[in-house]
Motif scaffolding. Sequence first.
Motif, PDB file in Angstrom:
ATOM      1  N   ALA A   1       0.830  -1.209   0.000  1.00 48.76           N
ATOM      2  CA  ALA A   1       0.000   0.000   0.000  1.00 48.76           C
ATOM      3  C   ALA A   1       0.863   1.257   0.000  1.00 48.76           C
ATOM      4  CB  ALA A   1      -0.934  -0.004   1.207  1.00 48.76           C
ATOM      5  N   SER A   2       2.047   1.184   0.621  1.00 52.62           N
ATOM      6  CA  SER A   2       2.930   2.358   0.690  1.00 52.62           C
ATOM      7  C   SER A   2       3.485   2.746  -0.683  1.00 52.62           C
ATOM      8  CB  SER A   2       4.079   2.093   1.664  1.00 52.62           C
ATOM      9  OG  SER A   2       5.018   1.170   1.125  1.00 52.62           O
ATOM     10  N   LEU A   3       3.397   1.833  -1.672  1.00 57.23           N
ATOM     11  CA  LEU A   3       3.834   2.185  -3.030  1.00 57.23           C
ATOM     12  C   LEU A   3       2.964   3.291  -3.614  1.00 57.23           C
ATOM     13  CD1 LEU A   3       4.612  -1.352  -4.516  1.00 57.23           C
ATOM     14  CD2 LEU A   3       6.256   0.410  -3.879  1.00 57.23           C
ATOM     15  N   ALA A   4       1.808   3.547  -2.982  1.00 56.80           N
ATOM     16  CA  ALA A   4       0.952   4.648  -3.422  1.00 56.80           C
ATOM     17  C   ALA A   4       1.608   5.999  -3.157  1.00 56.80           C
ATOM     18  CB  ALA A   4      -0.394   4.574  -2.702  1.00 56.80           C
ATOM     19  N   LEU A   5       2.655   6.013  -2.354  1.00 55.95           N
ATOM     20  CA  LEU A   5       3.376   7.266  -2.063  1.00 55.95           C
ATOM     21  C   LEU A   5       4.573   7.471  -2.971  1.00 55.95           C
ATOM     22  CD1 LEU A   5       3.376   6.977   1.848  1.00 55.95           C
ATOM     23  CD2 LEU A   5       1.729   8.203   0.398  1.00 55.95           C
ATOM     24  N   VAL A   6       4.844   6.490  -3.847  1.00 55.13           N
ATOM     25  CA  VAL A   6       6.017   6.553  -4.724  1.00 55.13           C
ATOM     26  C   VAL A   6       5.700   7.364  -5.982  1.00 55.13           C
ATOM     27  CG1 VAL A   6       7.574   5.194  -6.162  1.00 55.13           C
ATOM     28  CG2 VAL A   6       6.948   4.382  -3.877  1.00 55.13           C
ATOM     29  N   ASP A   7       6.597   8.282  -6.325  1.00 59.29           N
ATOM     30  CA  ASP A   7       6.466   9.037  -7.571  1.00 59.29           C
ATOM     31  C   ASP A   7       7.854   9.257  -8.162  1.00 59.29           C
ATOM     32  OD1 ASP A   7       7.651  11.067  -6.050  1.00 59.29           O
ATOM     33  OD2 ASP A   7       5.742  12.070  -5.646  1.00 59.29           O
ATOM     34  N   ASP A   8       7.950  10.141  -9.144  1.00 61.54           N
ATOM     35  CA  ASP A   8       9.234  10.394  -9.823  1.00 61.54           C
ATOM     36  C   ASP A   8      10.305  10.915  -8.878  1.00 61.54           C
ATOM     37  OD1 ASP A   8       8.283   9.584 -12.295  1.00 61.54           O
ATOM     38  OD2 ASP A   8       7.549  11.577 -12.798  1.00 61.54           O
ATOM     39  N   ASN A   9       9.909  11.536  -7.793  1.00 65.01           N
ATOM     40  CA  ASN A   9      10.862  12.137  -6.873  1.00 65.01           C
ATOM     41  C   ASN A   9      11.296  11.202  -5.740  1.00 65.01           C
ATOM     42  OD1 ASN A   9      10.715  14.686  -8.227  1.00 65.01           O
ATOM     43  ND2 ASN A   9       8.769  15.091  -7.170  1.00 65.01           N
ATOM     44  N   THR A  10      10.725  10.014  -5.688  1.00 62.15           N
ATOM     45  CA  THR A  10      11.071   9.060  -4.622  1.00 62.15           C
ATOM     46  C   THR A  10      12.475   8.509  -4.846  1.00 62.15           C
ATOM     47  OG1 THR A  10       8.753   8.411  -4.399  1.00 62.15           O
ATOM     48  CG2 THR A  10      10.416   6.923  -3.482  1.00 62.15           C
ATOM     49  N   PRO A  11      13.347   8.586  -3.851  1.00 57.96           N
ATOM     50  CA  PRO A  11      14.699   8.022  -3.996  1.00 57.96           C
ATOM     51  C   PRO A  11      14.633   6.528  -4.325  1.00 57.96           C
ATOM     52  CG  PRO A  11      14.582   9.421  -2.054  1.00 57.96           C
ATOM     53  CD  PRO A  11      13.175   9.261  -2.541  1.00 57.96           C
ATOM     54  N   VAL A  12      15.502   6.097  -5.217  1.00 56.23           N
ATOM     55  CA  VAL A  12      15.528   4.700  -5.631  1.00 56.23           C
ATOM     56  C   VAL A  12      15.794   3.790  -4.436  1.00 56.23           C
ATOM     57  CG1 VAL A  12      16.737   2.989  -7.045  1.00 56.23           C
ATOM     58  CG2 VAL A  12      16.245   5.253  -7.974  1.00 56.23           C
ATOM     59  N   ALA A  13      16.600   4.250  -3.484  1.00 50.98           N
ATOM     60  CA  ALA A  13      16.927   3.434  -2.316  1.00 50.98           C
ATOM     61  C   ALA A  13      15.684   3.089  -1.504  1.00 50.98           C
ATOM     62  CB  ALA A  13      17.940   4.172  -1.437  1.00 50.98           C
ATOM     63  N   ILE A  14      14.757   4.036  -1.376  1.00 47.71           N
ATOM     64  CA  ILE A  14      13.528   3.785  -0.628  1.00 47.71           C
ATOM     65  C   ILE A  14      12.658   2.765  -1.364  1.00 47.71           C
ATOM     66  CG2 ILE A  14      11.351   4.812   0.140  1.00 47.71           C
ATOM     67  CD1 ILE A  14      12.871   7.354   0.782  1.00 47.71           C
ATOM     68  N   LEU A  15      12.536   2.932  -2.684  1.00 48.63           N
ATOM     69  CA  LEU A  15      11.749   1.991  -3.478  1.00 48.63           C
ATOM     70  C   LEU A  15      12.339   0.588  -3.388  1.00 48.63           C
ATOM     71  CD1 LEU A  15       9.495   1.364  -5.454  1.00 48.63           C
ATOM     72  CD2 LEU A  15      10.963   2.169  -7.321  1.00 48.63           C
ATOM     73  N   LEU A  16      13.647   0.487  -3.473  1.00 51.69           N
ATOM     74  CA  LEU A  16      14.311  -0.814  -3.372  1.00 51.69           C
ATOM     75  C   LEU A  16      14.074  -1.456  -2.009  1.00 51.69           C
ATOM     76  CD1 LEU A  16      17.752  -0.124  -5.122  1.00 51.69           C
ATOM     77  CD2 LEU A  16      15.927  -1.633  -5.935  1.00 51.69           C
ATOM     78  N   ALA A  17      14.131  -0.653  -0.954  1.00 51.55           N
ATOM     79  CA  ALA A  17      13.917  -1.180   0.399  1.00 51.55           C
ATOM     80  C   ALA A  17      12.500  -1.724   0.559  1.00 51.55           C
ATOM     81  CB  ALA A  17      14.187  -0.083   1.427  1.00 51.55           C
ATOM     82  N   ILE A  18      11.518  -0.998   0.042  1.00 50.25           N
ATOM     83  CA  ILE A  18      10.126  -1.449   0.124  1.00 50.25           C
ATOM     84  C   ILE A  18       9.953  -2.789  -0.579  1.00 50.25           C
ATOM     85  CG2 ILE A  18       7.765  -0.973  -0.637  1.00 50.25           C
ATOM     86  CD1 ILE A  18       8.364   2.004  -0.251  1.00 50.25           C
ATOM     87  N   LEU A  19      10.489  -2.878  -1.801  1.00 57.01           N
ATOM     88  CA  LEU A  19      10.326  -4.105  -2.585  1.00 57.01           C
ATOM     89  C   LEU A  19      11.094  -5.271  -1.970  1.00 57.01           C
ATOM     90  CD1 LEU A  19      10.604  -2.609  -6.195  1.00 57.01           C
ATOM     91  CD2 LEU A  19       8.534  -3.275  -4.958  1.00 57.01           C
TER      92      LEU A  19
END
Length: 477
Positions: free
Chosen positions: A354-372
């Motif tokens: 559900a937190s992926l709903a907060l991801v956009d173009d400005n989200t650091p790649v490190a945060i996206l990688l950590a979530i996944l």
Amino acid sequence: MDDQKMERPAVETGGVHPLVVASIVATAFFMETFDSTVIAMALPMMAKAFSTTAVALSIGLTSYILALAVVLPASGWIADRWGVRNVFCAAIILFTISSALCGLSGSLPEFVVWRALQGCAGALMSPVGRLVVLRSVAKKDLVRAMNFVSTPGLVGPLIGPPIGGFIATYADWRWIFFINIPVGLLGVMLAWRFIPQVRDAARRSFDVLGFCLNGIGLVALLIGLDLIGHPGGNRWIGAALTAFGTVIGCIVIVHYRRARHPLIDLSAVRIKTFAVATMLGGSLFRMAISAPVFVLPLFLQVGLGKSAFVAGLLVLAHSAGDLAMKIITTKTLQILGFRIALIASAAIFGILIASLALVDDNTPVAILLAILLIAGAVRSLQMTALSSLQFADVPREKLTGASTLASLNQNVTRALGIAFSAIVLNTAIAFHGGAEKLATPMDFHIAFVATGLLSLAAMIRYFSLPVDAGQQVRPQA
């Protein structure tokens, strides 16, 4: 009957170590999981080749699962009649040939037909192999065995996204299917050499009525859901087919309960641990983990504008978490037990997706990688726990029926998860009158929130498990 007799494997392995058999079964899992994840990364390129949209190509994913779900209930009967090794090898050969035909497809309808043929092969490949493993391993070793069997299968999702993205970006997407050929040939040679030739001496009649009702119901249900979620699909026809399929499903359940030799034995549903891990919470969670297979690659490419190769590398983190968790899964279940592990992993997975709903173009790649990465890890813990718990209290004489029902449920819920995500995504797009190419990140965000809620609903179901659920298969120190 004493404990020693109860622990004796119900299937003789011909002197071959059970882990060797498990390794060969894992090869089949690898082919299936690699194939499904690698296709997801190439959907935009395939859509161009077929002059359609990537969202519309969801039918290429569901047609495989649909065919698998229709044929799968007959897998146990077919294996008993013609022998495990014969059926297993024939299934791998058919899967390999249909993979080549998928790569040669020139249109979407043609591709859907060959994907359906792949599904028929899959229905006779993994379930039969898993049944041999279940009958060859003592219950006290079940968690370790299932963990071992599923680990090579996780390599498929791990390397599938980057390989699929690389091929789709720098080569022809058709090679995605051609690379199954050498794997299939290796699998056939190993299976013929090491898989024992086991068949049931007491031949039972084939439940033709149950097979037909099951197939009609599933086809109507899943095609109906696909029409509802398909861009430009007739939603009224889709709703009618979905309702019809649901009614037929209720009828076939009544038939299975009354038939003398039902195609699927439903008696295992009366066992609490099997019911919760397979039919209740387990179904909701399997839907939740299937949705990102379709939505996540599209979000990264269509929503965020990433290339197929970059998107593949990002999705790799999700599968890498799966594989990394396998190292400590047994220890984790030993400490937490099944009930706490299921509740905690479902809650964490739901929140993270559900937190992926907060991801956009400005989200650091490190945060996206950590979530996944973390989401993949807890998904892995949940799936190993479910795979072991659902058979914890099932008597050996009911393993065939329970295994067939579990396999059918697993694949139907995979299709339902993909259909669910497609419906949510296309409904969100329709609200602002867009087409797929006009999909906004917000449309994908809504799909992620809906998926997270599915996982949280599964968590609620797990609270009904007793505290000591699965104690006899819980790993010991």
